[in-house]
Scaffold this motif. Structure first.
Motif, PDB file in Angstrom:
ATOM      1  N   PRO A  65      11.042  19.121  -8.985  1.00 49.84           N
ATOM      2  CA  PRO A  65       9.809  19.787  -8.572  1.00 49.84           C
ATOM      3  C   PRO A  65       8.948  18.926  -7.657  1.00 49.84           C
ATOM      4  CG  PRO A  65       9.605  18.997 -10.822  1.00 49.84           C
ATOM      5  CD  PRO A  65      11.033  18.751 -10.410  1.00 49.84           C
ATOM      6  N   VAL A  66       8.372  19.571  -6.643  1.00 49.91           N
ATOM      7  CA  VAL A  66       7.387  18.953  -5.768  1.00 49.91           C
ATOM      8  C   VAL A  66       6.105  19.763  -5.893  1.00 49.91           C
ATOM      9  CG1 VAL A  66       6.753  18.418  -3.392  1.00 49.91           C
ATOM     10  CG2 VAL A  66       9.116  18.088  -4.160  1.00 49.91           C
ATOM     11  N   LEU A  67       5.004  19.094  -6.191  1.00 48.12           N
ATOM     12  CA  LEU A  67       3.723  19.781  -6.312  1.00 48.12           C
ATOM     13  C   LEU A  67       3.109  19.975  -4.933  1.00 48.12           C
ATOM     14  CD1 LEU A  67       2.166  18.023  -9.435  1.00 48.12           C
ATOM     15  CD2 LEU A  67       3.402  20.200  -9.330  1.00 48.12           C
ATOM     16  N   VAL A  68       2.529  21.149  -4.726  1.00 53.69           N
ATOM     17  CA  VAL A  68       1.875  21.493  -3.462  1.00 53.69           C
ATOM     18  C   VAL A  68       0.444  21.906  -3.797  1.00 53.69           C
ATOM     19  CG1 VAL A  68       1.978  22.924  -1.393  1.00 53.69           C
ATOM     20  CG2 VAL A  68       4.090  22.351  -2.609  1.00 53.69           C
ATOM     21  N   SER A  69      -0.537  21.328  -3.112  1.00 60.46           N
ATOM     22  CA  SER A  69      -1.933  21.621  -3.431  1.00 60.46           C
ATOM     23  C   SER A  69      -2.669  22.148  -2.210  1.00 60.46           C
ATOM     24  CB  SER A  69      -2.640  20.370  -3.965  1.00 60.46           C
ATOM     25  OG  SER A  69      -2.645  19.345  -2.984  1.00 60.46           O
ATOM     26  N   GLY A  70      -3.723  22.896  -2.473  1.00 57.50           N
ATOM     27  CA  GLY A  70      -4.543  23.421  -1.390  1.00 57.50           C
ATOM     28  C   GLY A  70      -5.957  23.674  -1.867  1.00 57.50           C
ATOM     29  N   ALA A 164     -15.942  27.021  -3.976  1.00 63.38           N
ATOM     30  CA  ALA A 164     -14.757  26.312  -3.505  1.00 63.38           C
ATOM     31  C   ALA A 164     -13.646  26.541  -4.510  1.00 63.38           C
ATOM     32  CB  ALA A 164     -15.032  24.811  -3.347  1.00 63.38           C
ATOM     33  N   GLY A 165     -12.418  26.498  -4.040  1.00 65.75           N
ATOM     34  CA  GLY A 165     -11.276  26.721  -4.921  1.00 65.75           C
ATOM     35  C   GLY A 165     -10.183  25.709  -4.670  1.00 65.75           C
ATOM     36  N   PHE A 166      -9.393  25.474  -5.708  1.00 66.85           N
ATOM     37  CA  PHE A 166      -8.343  24.459  -5.657  1.00 66.85           C
ATOM     38  C   PHE A 166      -7.100  25.018  -6.348  1.00 66.85           C
ATOM     39  CE2 PHE A 166     -12.579  22.853  -6.220  1.00 66.85           C
ATOM     40  CZ  PHE A 166     -12.740  21.957  -5.176  1.00 66.85           C
ATOM     41  N   ALA A 167      -5.984  25.066  -5.630  1.00 66.71           N
ATOM     42  CA  ALA A 167      -4.742  25.611  -6.175  1.00 66.71           C
ATOM     43  C   ALA A 167      -3.655  24.551  -6.174  1.00 66.71           C
ATOM     44  CB  ALA A 167      -4.285  26.822  -5.357  1.00 66.71           C
ATOM     45  N   VAL A 168      -2.826  24.592  -7.194  1.00 70.43           N
ATOM     46  CA  VAL A 168      -1.653  23.719  -7.278  1.00 70.43           C
ATOM     47  C   VAL A 168      -0.433  24.591  -7.541  1.00 70.43           C
ATOM     48  CG1 VAL A 168      -0.512  21.859  -8.551  1.00 70.43           C
ATOM     49  CG2 VAL A 168      -2.952  21.714  -8.063  1.00 70.43           C
TER      50      VAL A 168
END
Length: 352
Positions: A65-70, A164-168
């Motif tokens: 797995p590779v985590l991707v954030s935005g 503001a929002g933060f997704a992983v």
């Protein structure tokens, strides 16, 4: 610590509430939003809302797995939400801006955190906003795992707030989508948007202000304000299904910068996207904005999505199947162009 200063009478004693911060309102909000968050629950959650940090276990189905954030916000669309008391979908915009961004690299969104800041906490308004954030998370299949509510007197005008929002998300390392395999003759597909989504609102508001436009006026089957405030489309579930069915070479989320700036972000050197603007139906809202603001075609395509919220690049042999899969999952898709080789002096995208 002494309970009071003997030099001052009790009538002069100050509290946090006197300074403009209502701790009881904050606690009430937490209790109100817990049911919304619980509806977004995923089995990987080990600890969610209420602690100092949320705990989330990476799903076991991933081998490498590779985590991707935005992270993102909603921008000045909020100004119209305040003006027209439209807080019931603004959270969907917040979620969409982040989850759509991490989706384009092949990632499945896992969890989302929000930041809600205001001058004075209105519990009912904040609850409406967080409920809409939870609705967006449900559309994306991710968990609303935590967040922060900040009441800061003097920082914001009465009745206003910021978000503001933060997704992983997570993607298999060998399944990361980065556009590197895009080549000549690949097909460019466009998935329709819900409207302007959450971009270009500074220009939209300028047009409204300059012409003193009544946003309760009709446009097609609704009002202008309904068309302008339509929430950003969340493409996660249909596009994840597409990933499971066939290879996708590149994806661009059409946000700030419109078609002209976002599509080139995924193209390898010496390639260009040749896009036919007659190949999809540009919604009436964009024609109205262009006419009212006397906006050039180039500026429209640089600022707005013009009816295309997500662009995908696939090999020619997969184009029809990709359209069918997305259509079966509720999306309207257009074949809007193809990839060409380009010379050094040519642009990375040409819309004709």
């Amino acid at each position: 610590m002494t309970s009071s200063n003997p030099q001052h009478p009790k009538s002069d004693q100050l509290s946090y509430r006197d300074a403009g911060v209502n701790l009881d309102a904050g606690n009430l909000l937490v209790e109100k939003i817990k049911p919304f968050a619980q509806r977004t629950w995923r089995p990987e959650i080990l600890a969610g809302i209420g602690g100092f940090g949320a705990l989330f276990e990476v799903p076991h189905k991933y081998r490498h797995p590779v985590l991707v954030s935005g992270t993102d916000g909603v921008g000045t669309k909020l100004k119209l939400a305040f003006q027209f008391n439209q807080h019931d979908s603004i959270g969907i915009d917040l979620v969409a801006m982040s989850v759509n961004d991490i989706l384009v690299q092949g990632a499945e969104p896992l969890f989302f955190l929000d930041y809600f800041a205001c001058g004075r906490l209105d519990v009912d308004t904040a609850a409406r906003v967080v409920q809409s954030i939870a609705a967006g998370c449900m559309q994306a299949g991710c968990a609303l795992i935590g967040g922060e509510t900040a009441e800061m007197p003097g920082m914001y005008p009465e009745g206003e707030y910021d978000l503001a929002g933060f997704a992983v998300g997570v993607v298999e390392k060998d399944s990361i989508i980065n556009g590197s395999s895009i080549t000549e003759n690949d097909v460019v597909l466009g998935i329709t948007s819900n409207g302007v989504h959450s971009n270009g609102f500074s220009l939209i508001r300028k047009i409204i202000e300059k012409h003193a436009i009544d946003l309760n006026n009709k446009l097609e089957n609704g009002t202008l304000i309904e068309a302008i405030m339509a929430p950003t489309r969340i493409y996660v579930k249909p596009v994840l299904e597409l990933f499971r069915r066939l290879p996708v070479k590149g994806i661009a989320h059409i946000t700030g910068g419109g078609l002209l700036e976002n599509i080139p972000r995924i193209l390898p050197m010496r390639t260009m996207a040749y896009v036919n603007k007659e190949s999809w139906e540009i919604p009436p809202l964009f024609h109205w904005l262009q006419q009212q603001g006397n906006v050039t075609d180039e500026e429209m395509f640089r600022v707005f999505n013009c009816g295309i919220g997500m662009v995908l690049v696939v090999a020619p042999e997969y184009a029809k199947e990709a359209i069918a899969v997305l259509h079966d999952n509720g999306e309207t898709v257009w074949q809007i162009g193809h990839i060409k080789q380009r010379d050094a002096n040519e642009p990375a995208i040409l819309i004709v």
